[in-house]
Design an enzyme around this catalytic site. Structure first.
Site, PDB file in Angstrom:
ATOM      1  N   ASN A   1       8.660  -1.639   0.079  1.00 27.20           N
ATOM      2  CA  ASN A   1       8.673  -3.099   0.013  1.00 27.20           C
ATOM      3  C   ASN A   1       7.586  -3.674  -0.898  1.00 27.20           C
ATOM      4  OD1 ASN A   1       6.533  -2.673   1.714  1.00 27.20           O
ATOM      5  ND2 ASN A   1       7.189  -4.118   3.300  1.00 27.20           N
TER       6      ASN A   1
ATOM      7  N   TYR B   1      -2.847   3.375   7.906  1.00 31.55           N
ATOM      8  CA  TYR B   1      -1.817   2.801   8.783  1.00 31.55           C
ATOM      9  C   TYR B   1      -1.948   3.310  10.218  1.00 31.55           C
ATOM     10  CZ  TYR B   1       0.812   0.576   4.970  1.00 31.55           C
ATOM     11  OH  TYR B   1       1.212  -0.244   3.942  1.00 31.55           O
TER      12      TYR B   1
ATOM     13  N   LYS C   1       2.481  -0.981  -3.763  1.00 30.79           N
ATOM     14  CA  LYS C   1       2.927   0.305  -3.210  1.00 30.79           C
ATOM     15  C   LYS C   1       3.584   1.185  -4.277  1.00 30.79           C
ATOM     16  CE  LYS C   1       3.594  -1.478   1.480  1.00 30.79           C
ATOM     17  NZ  LYS C   1       4.422  -1.361   2.696  1.00 30.79           N
TER      18      LYS C   1
ATOM     19  N   HIS D   1       1.628  -4.576   0.195  1.00 35.31           N
ATOM     20  CA  HIS D   1       1.079  -4.744   1.547  1.00 35.31           C
ATOM     21  C   HIS D   1       0.056  -5.865   1.496  1.00 35.31           C
ATOM     22  CE1 HIS D   1      -0.978  -3.935   5.338  1.00 35.31           C
ATOM     23  NE2 HIS D   1      -2.102  -4.014   4.661  1.00 35.31           N
TER      24      HIS D   1
ATOM     25  N   GLU E   1      -9.742  -3.375   5.807  1.00 33.01           N
ATOM     26  CA  GLU E   1      -8.956  -2.736   4.739  1.00 33.01           C
ATOM     27  C   GLU E   1      -9.717  -2.761   3.415  1.00 33.01           C
ATOM     28  OE1 GLU E   1      -5.045  -4.543   5.022  1.00 33.01           O
ATOM     29  OE2 GLU E   1      -4.641  -3.481   6.897  1.00 33.01           O
TER      30      GLU E   1
END
Ligand code: CMP
Length: 131
Positions: free
Chosen positions: A106, A43, A3, A109, A120
């Site tokens: 965070n 998302y 990320k 993913h 994905e």
């Protein structure tokens, strides 16, 4: 996916090293940026959640690295390697314990099922016939 927080903080190489040394094969990889529209589509399942707008703003705030990984039991093993979504709850030594700043920023993913991993993978690598 690595990320924007982890890419921006210079952790990309260390995270890729951990992924490879834990037995994952990288079969596709792309350094790119997500627009708000693209991040929102990725998302989509979270569209009605209160954190959706912040998540989309964050995921489109800087470059990301998308990758497709292979390994036996890959989904479960990758989730063990990255640790809990909230880095405060992530086990010591996990990628989120080492590199994540908050539940939003965070670091990485990981797909939550083989079915979503295929969806994905195709989201980022739609010409890649392996999927
Ligand atoms: P990820 O595994 O990428 O999937 C959805 C993301 O939403 C999650 O990691 C978090 O970074 C982000 N997020 C932000 N706030 C929350 C929250 N309260 N609960 C779960 N996920 C959140």
């Amino acid at each position: 996916m690595i990320k924007p927080d982890a890419v921006g903080n210079g952790h990309t190489g260390k995270i890729i090293d951990q992924i490879i040394s834990n037995g994952f094969r990288i079969v596709a990889m792309k350094y790119t940026c997500l627009s708000e529209e693209t991040a929102g589509r990725f998302y989509d399942v979270h569209r009605t959640r209160p954190f959706f707008k912040d998540l989309v703003d964050f995921m489109s705030s800087g470059p990301i690295v998308a990758a497709v990984l292979e390994k036996n039991n890959a989904v479960e093993d990758f989730r063990k390697l990255i640790g809990a979504t909230d880095p405060k709850k992530a086990e010591p030594g996990t990628i989120r314990n080492l590199f994540a700043k908050s539940i939003e920023a965070n670091a990485v993913h990981g797909s939550d099922s083989d079915e979503n991993a295929a969806i994905e993978a195709n989201f980022f690598f739609n010409q890649f016939e392996r999927f």
